[in-house]
Design a protein around this motif. Structure first.
Motif, PDB file in Angstrom:
ATOM      1  N   MET A 141       0.828  -1.203   0.000  1.00 23.06           N
ATOM      2  CA  MET A 141       0.000   0.000   0.000  1.00 23.06           C
ATOM      3  C   MET A 141       0.860   1.249   0.000  1.00 23.06           C
ATOM      4  O   MET A 141       0.559   2.233  -0.667  1.00 23.06           O
ATOM      5  N   ARG A 165       2.160   2.142  -3.223  1.00 20.54           N
ATOM      6  CA  ARG A 165       1.152   2.772  -4.079  1.00 20.54           C
ATOM      7  C   ARG A 165       0.686   4.102  -3.470  1.00 20.54           C
ATOM      8  O   ARG A 165      -0.331   4.662  -3.907  1.00 20.54           O
ATOM      9  N   LEU A 219      -1.217  -7.003  -3.643  1.00 20.44           N
ATOM     10  CA  LEU A 219      -0.383  -6.244  -2.703  1.00 20.44           C
ATOM     11  C   LEU A 219       0.746  -7.112  -2.142  1.00 20.44           C
ATOM     12  O   LEU A 219       1.786  -6.608  -1.741  1.00 20.44           O
ATOM     13  N   GLU A 238       5.828  -5.672  -7.141  1.00 25.52           N
ATOM     14  CA  GLU A 238       5.246  -4.973  -8.286  1.00 25.52           C
ATOM     15  C   GLU A 238       5.623  -5.612  -9.613  1.00 25.52           C
ATOM     16  O   GLU A 238       4.824  -5.667 -10.534  1.00 25.52           O
ATOM     17  N   ARG A 267       3.300  -9.005 -12.095  1.00 26.43           N
ATOM     18  CA  ARG A 267       1.862  -8.785 -12.008  1.00 26.43           C
ATOM     19  C   ARG A 267       1.141 -10.102 -12.189  1.00 26.43           C
ATOM     20  O   ARG A 267       1.278 -10.764 -13.199  1.00 26.43           O
TER      21      ARG A 267
END
Ligand SMILES: Nc1ncnc2c1ncn2[C@@H]1O[C@H](COP(=O)(O)OP(=O)(O)OP(=O)(O)O)[C@@H](O)[C@H]1O
Ligand SMILES: [Mg+2]
Lengths: 395, 244, 372
Positions: free
Chosen positions: A44, A47, C227, C231, C234
């Motif tokens: 989180m 982001r 999450l 990253e 994906r």
């Protein structure tokens, strides 16, 4: 104690092995939870988000198509239509109220339909029997979501506009939704309402004092009845009347207009759940020993009398726990209304998550709310099982 | 000679209920011991402590030199050496007779399938139902099921066999065939602990009879002596009831 | 004569039943008149065959569709082989005849290239059953393993984001069931076992999951799973949604299996322990086989529920059957065909679910042997 002795190493000791396994399990679960929370937190943050519930008190700024919420109008807290200037918690509350509205109505309707179909499944009338069977088989074997979308897109959206809409006994079906007769208050309500509420409060009060003083049974009926009768005398006129909807140009006057979204969700939930309730009812009736039918017949009772006086009261005890489960399912399934745009709790959450980006916090709140509803219903089923079903069975 | 089963001051409680009270019992290798007593006296519990289906709270049990404590290795070792036959057969209903018998040797003793099946067939031969090997338990009579259960226990090649009322759930005409199998086993030198009310069996093959009441061993001795000339009045009362 | 007698006995015995029959007939007439008229004169059913590929495989690249066909043929063939080998039945005549009739019926609706695959698919099951007895038993396990690997390899050449339609619906159903099963067993064992911590955790998990709607669990995993992973890789939404779905299904599965475990008599455990089997061995060889066998009808019911619930992935924007159906209706060429397309979707689900419950009833009867 068995002499375990110093020779038994702890990893070979039966009892200690169990304890060790459980400690490891607990640690593993905690570790997984900690890991998940940590990675979620990191994810989180990467982001640019932060876990917080402060958004609940910010202004929502968007509109929902229907819904009532609790709001402070300056003079105090009242229920009124939701407005975009209300806070986010208020929009969630509006969603919850919509969920409860559609679920409670659905529960009442589905019970009626389910019992009818369940009895129909056992009917000696071939046509009714086959029809009920086909209904149950078809409805149970197709997904609720598809049925709901079908009602919305393929039924209500294809209804004629109001001007050409058909009318049946006070029901008006159009692409504006379903207009149904509803009770409306008359001017005399103003005088009557204090008596109405006081009757209700007294009745609730009687229930609350039960712990210290057990009032006689008749008091439960007499107290509110007396209050309302007094109210009627004071008002001198009926405070409510049945209002039937009538078409007036592009609008419907009188009655209650149920939006196409609400109607599709309600119909889908009612029809789907009824197919399960029908099977529960049928199973319960069939599980009663044949002797009950024969005994009733030998007393000269008709089929209908037997059903009403002998079979249904007994079947009820078996039916209530699974029935409660179906009510629970219906309430949980109302969350599918997001697919047709009825603003119940989950749909409102979807909009809110889009607007605020608080999808994780929001879904946790929503899950907590559903969980509390479920737990209350299960608590009721448990209470029923211990206090009614078992007591009845012991008789 | 060191006894194959040694129980010293064994005590067991079910909650507040004291089911075994200071039991002392030695069983020699090859001995056949019959346990009798009124219902609820703790007979089943007594023999079930020997393969640790029941845990004891006080005292000690040594089976073939293995101390039966909370060490899982010892528990496993004892269970391999002790076979058990239950009143209600407890065959595995989802397996054929042959699978019932070969299961434990294959996964506990790690025998190859051929060896396990060969020994299973020999045992079925011995209890006289070799022709039923491919059937499921539900297709057999009670007497046949119990003989399969005996063969199943024997397949692990135990040194000791425990029997908990093996004939009580049988129709009278089937009792004989099961008792015959047990007698044959006793003659072959197996150490046996048998809870039963079959006095004929006890007289014929038992080396020793133990009378239990209210969790205690009241009296023990040779069958003739216990049956014909019981010393204790509770034994007398029990025998008077059971022999008529 | 016979018909009249029958009607008198089944429809008009007594005043109440006669009235009921008439009322029902009137209701049927009113409600079906419009529907039948629509179905035969107004409905544009051509929308379904015209978009069959979209509905069946979604955005799967047309030149790769043979992979899906191959998976179907392979599955049916191996299923036929295994079945034929285990019970030595010849494929019944109706199967061949049915295949022929079905082929003739669908023939005009499909492209020439698909006709070949369609023929293969329809013949695969009876052919497998015919060949089954000829395959030596020891080849079966390797054969099934190869088939399984092929089933994984075949679709993997296409990006999962392009899987769709009924194909995706089936994939999710199978994948979720496979993932949920072991987890559900574990939860059931925990809940019935005697280790208090294990039991408490299982109960908490099961009750928590059963207290919330599936769609919230799907959303939660859809938000959360991405999450958890870095990253750079994906995950396709398909994976995260399936994980949530499996965790949900496991809780329900556990409850059914628990019912089965509690139905296994205590004597079975004792016999297993007395033979020297360990706790996990008795669970694996004695308790679970019996427990699962006794709840197979309930498990198939759960399977049907999973199958129907896959439609919920539509809400998350996965291209399942429902999603593709609604996409078709948005095509300007087919505007206003919601009824036709949605009825077809219901029909597909109905056939799938009805087949499963038919299989369940057959199994129940076939399992008479070996149960108590
Ligand atoms: N699992 C248990 N939990 C609580 N009490 C038990 C349990 N098993 C046995 N008991 C009690 O322990 C006592 C002894 O039981 P046990 O089964 O050993 O008697 P028994 O001599 O074998 O009787 P029977 O001839 O009826 O088989 C009885 O009072 C019984 O009720
Ligand atoms: Mg006993």
């Amino acid at each position: 104690m068995t002499e375990a002795g110093p020779t038994v190493p702890f990893w070979k000791d039966e009892r200690k092995l169990g304890i060790i396994f459980q400690i490891l399990l607990l640690l593993a679960v905690l570790a997984v939870l900690a890991f998940l929370s940590y990675t979620a937190y990191r994810g989180m943050r990467a982001r640019g988000l932060e876990f917080s519930f402060a958004f609940l008190f910010e202004e929502s700024g968007f509109l929902i198509s229907e819904g009532v919420t609790l709001a402070n109008d300056g003079g105090g807290w009242i229920f009124r239509a939701f407005q975009p200037s209300d806070a986010n918690w208020q929009v969630l509350l509006a969603g919850l109220i919509n969920t409860l509205r559609v679920s409670l109505t659905g529960i009442v309707l589905t019970t009626i339909l389910g019992v009818l179909v369940g009895v129909g499944r056992l009917s000696s009338n071939w046509l009714v029997n086959r029809l009920s069977f086909a209904y149950v088989e078809f409805v149970r074997n197709t997904p609720l979501l598809v049925q709901m979308i079908f009602w919305y897109l393929a039924v209500f959206n294809k209804m004629p506009p109001l001007r050409q809409a058909g009318e049946w006994y006070g029901f008006i079906l159009s692409n504006k939704g379903m207009a149904v007769p509803w009770v409306a208050t008359t001017p005399a309500w103003a005088q009557f309402s204090p008596f109405f509420y006081w009757g209700l409060y007294l009745w609730i009060g009687l229930w609350l004092v039960r712990a210290v003083w057990k009032p006689p049974r008749w008091l439960y009926w007499v107290v509110p009845a007396a209050a309302w009768a007094l109210g009627l005398v004071v008002a001198g006129q009926m405070p409510v009347s049945l209002s039937t909807p009538v078409k007036q140009g592009f609008r419907v006057r009188g009655g209650a207009l149920l939006s196409p979204e609400f109607s599709s969700v309600l119909l889908a939930l009612t029809i789907y759940t009824a197919s399960y309730i029908a099977e529960i009812v049928r199973g319960a009736i069939q599980s009663l020993p044949k002797g009950q039918w024969e005994a009733a017949a030998s007393l000269g009772l008709s089929y209908g009398q037997t059903l009403r006086l002998i079979i249904l009261p007994q079947a009820l005890r078996i039916i209530v726990p699974p029935l409660g489960n179906q009510y629970l399912n219906l309430t949980k399934n109302s969350s599918l209304a997001i697919a047709v745009g009825f603003p119940e709790l989950f749909n409102v959450y979807g909009t809110l998550a889009n607007q605020t980006g608080r999808s994780l916090e929001g879904v946790l709140i929503v899950m907590a709310v559903y969980l509390s509803i479920s737990l209350s219903i299960s608590a009721f089923i448990n209470w029923y099982n211990t206090h009614v079903a078992l007591v009845g069975a012991a008789r | 000679m060191e006894p194959i089963i040694r129980m010293e001051n064994v005590n067991k409680w079910f909650g507040a209920l004291h089911v075994l009270k200071d039991i002392n019992l030695d069983v020699q290798k090859g001995e056949v011991v019959v346990v009798i007593g009124p219902s609820g006296s703790g007979k089943s519990t007594l023999i079930r402590t020997i393969n640790r289906l029941e845990e004891i709270q006080k005292g000690r049990i040594v089976v073939d030199g293995i101390e039966l404590n909370r060490d899982v290795r010892n528990i496993d070792a004892v269970r391999k050496e002790v076979g058990m036959v239950f009143q209600s057969f407890n065959l595995f209903p989802h397996m054929t007779v042959l699978e019932n018998i070969t299961l434990a040797p294959r996964i506990v003793r790690k025998w190859p399938r051929e060896k396990a099946e060969q020994i299973a067939m020999e045992l079925l031969e011995r209890v006289d139902i070799a022709d039923q090997a491919e059937k499921y338990p539900a297709q057999l009579s009670g007497g046949q099921q119990q003989r399969v259960a005996i063969a199943r226990a024997l397949a692990m090649q135990p040194k000791i066999m425990l029997f908990d009322e093996p004939t009580s759930a049988l129709d009278p005409e089937m009792v004989g065939e099961v008792l015959d199998a047990m007698k044959e086993l006793a003659r072959s030198g197996m150490t046996m602990l048998v809870v039963t009310h079959e006095m004929g069996f006890a007289r014929e093959v038992a080396d020793r009879v133990i009378f239990m009441d209210m969790g205690e061993i009241i009296e023990e001795g040779e069958p003739d002596q216990v049956f014909s000339n019981p010393q204790h009045e509770r034994t007398q009362a029990f025998l008077a009831r059971i022999l008529h | 004569m016979k018909a009249i007698n029958w009607a008198r006995e089944n429809l008009f015995n007594g005043v109440f039943n006669s009235v009921l029959t008439l009322v029902t007939l009137a209701f049927l007439y009113v409600s079906t008149k419009g529907i039948l008229h629509w179905a035969f004169y107004e409905a544009k059913w051509s929308v379904v065959p015209d978009n069959m590929r979209l509905l069946m495989v979604g955005p799967f690249p047309p030149e790769e569709v043979w992979r899906v066909w191959a998976m179907l043929v392979l599955t049916l063939l191996v299923a036929g082989l295994l079945y034929g080998n285990s019970t030595r039945v010849r494929p019944p005549l109706w199967m061949w005849a049915g295949a022929l009739v079905l082929y003739a019926l669908i023939w005009p609706a499909v492209f020439p290239s698909t006709r070949f695959w369609l023929a293969l698919a329809l013949l695969a099951l009876p052919a497998g059953m015919l060949l089954g007895p000829l395959v030596p038993r020891r080849f079966l396990t390797p054969l099934a393993a190869v088939a399984l690997i092929l089933l994984f390899v075949l679709p993997s050449a296409v990006n999962p984001n392009q899987w769709g339609g009924f194909f995706l619906t089936v994939l999710i159903t199978v994948g979720v069931s496979l993932m949920a099963f072991p987890f559900g067993l574990l939860l059931a064992l925990g809940r019935t076992g005697k280790l208090p911590v294990f039991r408490t955790l299982s109960v908490l998990y099961i009750e928590l999951i059963r207290g919330v709607p599936l769609v919230t669990v799907l959303f939660l995993s859809w938000i959360m799973v991405p999450l958890f992973v870095p990253e750079q890789w994906r995950l396709p939404d398909l994976i995260s949604v399936s994980i949530g779905f499996s965790m949900f299904a496991a809780a329900y599965l556990a409850e059914y299996v628990r019912g089965g475990i509690q139905g296994v008599p205590k004597g079975q455990y004792e016999a297993a322990w007395a033979l020297g089997l360990s706790g996990s061995q008795s669970a694996r060889f004695i308790i679970l086989p019996q427990a699962i066998r006794s709840v197979i009808p309930a498990l198939i019911g759960q399977e049907i529920a999973i199958f129907k619930d896959t439609s919920l992935v539509y809400i998350l924007g996965l291209f399942d059957l429902l999603y593709m159906a609604l996409t078709v209706t948005k095509n300007p060429k087919y505007l206003g065909t919601d009824r036709e397309v949605l009825l077809f979707v219901m029909f597909v689900y109905f056939v799938g679910a009805a087949l499963m419950s038919y299989a369940s009833r057959r199994l129940e009867r076939a399992m008479g042997l070996g149960t108590r």
